[in-house]
Design a protein around this motif. Structure first.
Motif, PDB file in Angstrom:
ATOM      1  N   LYS A 158       4.167  10.058   1.948  1.00 56.97           N
ATOM      2  CA  LYS A 158       3.686  11.219   1.760  1.00 56.97           C
ATOM      3  C   LYS A 158       4.582  12.438   2.202  1.00 56.97           C
ATOM      4  O   LYS A 158       4.482  13.490   1.503  1.00 56.97           O
ATOM      5  CB  LYS A 158       2.278  11.275   2.607  1.00 56.97           C
ATOM      6  CG  LYS A 158       1.386  10.119   1.749  1.00 56.97           C
ATOM      7  CD  LYS A 158       0.060  10.133   2.918  1.00 56.97           C
ATOM      8  CE  LYS A 158      -0.784  11.461   3.154  1.00 56.97           C
ATOM      9  NZ  LYS A 158      -1.859  11.192   3.949  1.00 56.97           N
ATOM     10  N   ALA A 190      -0.901   7.674  -0.811  1.00 61.51           N
ATOM     11  CA  ALA A 190      -0.019   6.443  -0.877  1.00 61.51           C
ATOM     12  C   ALA A 190      -0.648   5.161  -0.584  1.00 61.51           C
ATOM     13  O   ALA A 190      -1.609   5.187   0.286  1.00 61.51           O
ATOM     14  CB  ALA A 190       1.175   6.969   0.333  1.00 61.51           C
ATOM     15  N   ALA A 202       2.512   6.338  -4.835  1.00 65.79           N
ATOM     16  CA  ALA A 202       2.010   7.727  -4.282  1.00 65.79           C
ATOM     17  C   ALA A 202       1.557   8.537  -5.702  1.00 65.79           C
ATOM     18  O   ALA A 202       2.150   8.449  -6.643  1.00 65.79           O
ATOM     19  CB  ALA A 202       2.996   8.566  -3.759  1.00 65.79           C
TER      20      ALA A 202
END
Length: 397
Positions: free
Chosen positions: A27, A35, A124
């Motif tokens: 992140k 994530a 992510a």
């Protein structure tokens, strides 16, 4: 409910301490707010670990329809997929996944184990664009994915080793319990044989019958020694060592003399020369020391030359009791020396002879239980000499 198969995968990822840190770093590096580590199979997409700041709604064990994700494509081509602005991307602006989940930025790195198995992805996402053009981002996340894969491989090897060790330990425990029970149960029929031999001896005067009765008695005596050795071996392995009961003994020399006489009487062909000079007040288990000496003498009788005497000495030396038994004959082979005080070493070394190879093991265990040692030297010129040493008394006595 998550299937048992995926429960194991989720637990495997949870047990990797670095995963929460990795998700936080993902992140931070990408600027994205969600994530995850996902397990991806031919039919399933399952979240194993999640760091969610956008309330996407997934938790460990949560599933997405595989076909609604890009991960099933990554599973096939095993290459990362990265885009920072889906609505302007020439391919992903028309892809169903960003439209389905309202995504603008996306990065997904395959997690592939050492054996080539595809585990899943490190990914992510975010609903806003992100700058993912920097090559270091993809490189760093690839290293993170490799770290997760290596951790999974390490876990697999560790679990396999634990299972193998558990199986070996269980087999050893059952084997040693069997030995203990067998040794105990053999005592009853052996006692009956001895009692029957004694009774028969009182009922006959026939020389041939008396000779057979004597042979029965001698055989039962040898069997008794073998059974006691087996029981001591089992006690030692199951109980952490051969038990002893030490006390101050004033007649250890007499005990050793009786032991020597018993061995000599059982082996009239052996020539045993002895020198016993043991002080009073020795802190030991005299019966166990007698057993130690009997095992050493029995070993010398079995393996020594009949043409030369066996030399037995017992003395005090520097606050220690020292017992030594020396016999002539072929020296012990160098490759056998490291195994000599191990149980069943005779069979492991390809040696033949009476017994189970427990006598020297038990003798060494008795010496150890007395805070002492049992050592051996063996050469053509000096013969084979076993030396047992143990403290004559504890310092505080």
């Amino acid at each position: 409910m998550t299937s048992p198969q995926f429960s194991l995968d989720i637990e495997a990822i949870r047990s990797i301490d670095a995963v929460p840190v990795i998700l936080s770093m993902v992140k931070h590096l990408t600027g994205m707010r969600f994530a995850a580590v996902a397990r991806v199979t031919e039919q399933n997409w399952v979240a194993c670990a999640v760091d969610d700041s956008i309330e996407f709604g997934l938790k460990p064990g949560g599933e997405l329809v595989l076909e609604s994700t890009i991960c099933h494509e990554i599973r096939q081509h095993r290459s990362p997929v990265i885009f920072g602005h889906a609505s302007t991307h020439p391919v992903f602006s028309r892809h169903h996944t960003p439209k389905t989940y309202g995504l603008e930025s996306y990065i997904s790195i395959p997690i592939i184990k050492a054996n080539g198995d595809f585990f899943g992805t490190l990914c992510a996402i975010d609903s806003v664009p992100a700058n993912l053009d920097e090559p270091a981002i993809a490189q760093t996340l690839t290293l993170f994915a490799q770290l997760i894969a290596m951790s999974l491989d390490t876990q697999r090897r560790l679990e396999a080793t634990k299972a193998e060790l558990k199986s070996v330990n269980e087999l050893g425990r059952l084997r040693e319990q069997f030995i203990a029970v067998l040794g105990h149960d053999l005592r009853t029929p052996l006692s009956a044989i001895r009692m029957s031999a004694d009774l028969l001896e009182t009922k006959t005067e026939d020389k041939r019958s008396l000779s057979l009765i004597g042979a029965i008695r001698n055989s039962s005596t040898r069997m008794g020694v073998l059974i006691e050795n087996v029981l001591d071996f089992a006690r030692g392995r199951l109980g952490g060592g051969i038990p002893i009961q030490r006390k101050l003994v004033d007649d250890l020399e007499r005990t050793l003399r009786l032991t020597f006489e018993e061995v000599q009487a059982s082996n009239p062909h052996a020539n045993i020369v002895h020198s016993l000079d043991v002080p009073k007040g020795v802190y030991c288990d005299s019966l166990r020391i007698s057993q130690l000496l009997s095992n050493l003498l029995g070993n010398a009788v079995t393996h020594g030359s009949t043409a030369t005497p066996i030399i037995l000495t017992a003395r005090s030396e520097n606050d220690e009791i020292v017992l030594s038994v020396t016999n002539q004959g072929p020296p012990i082979a160098p490759d056998l020396m490291p195994l000599l005080f191990e149980p069943f070493s005779r069979s492991e070394a390809g040696q033949r002879g009476e017994g189970l190879g427990l006598g020297l093991y038990i003798a060494a265990q008795i010496a150890t239980a007395h805070n002492g040692t049992l050592s051996v030297s063996s050469t053509i010129t000096t013969g084979t000499c076993f030396v047992a040493r143990f403290p004559a008394r504890f310092k505080w006595l």
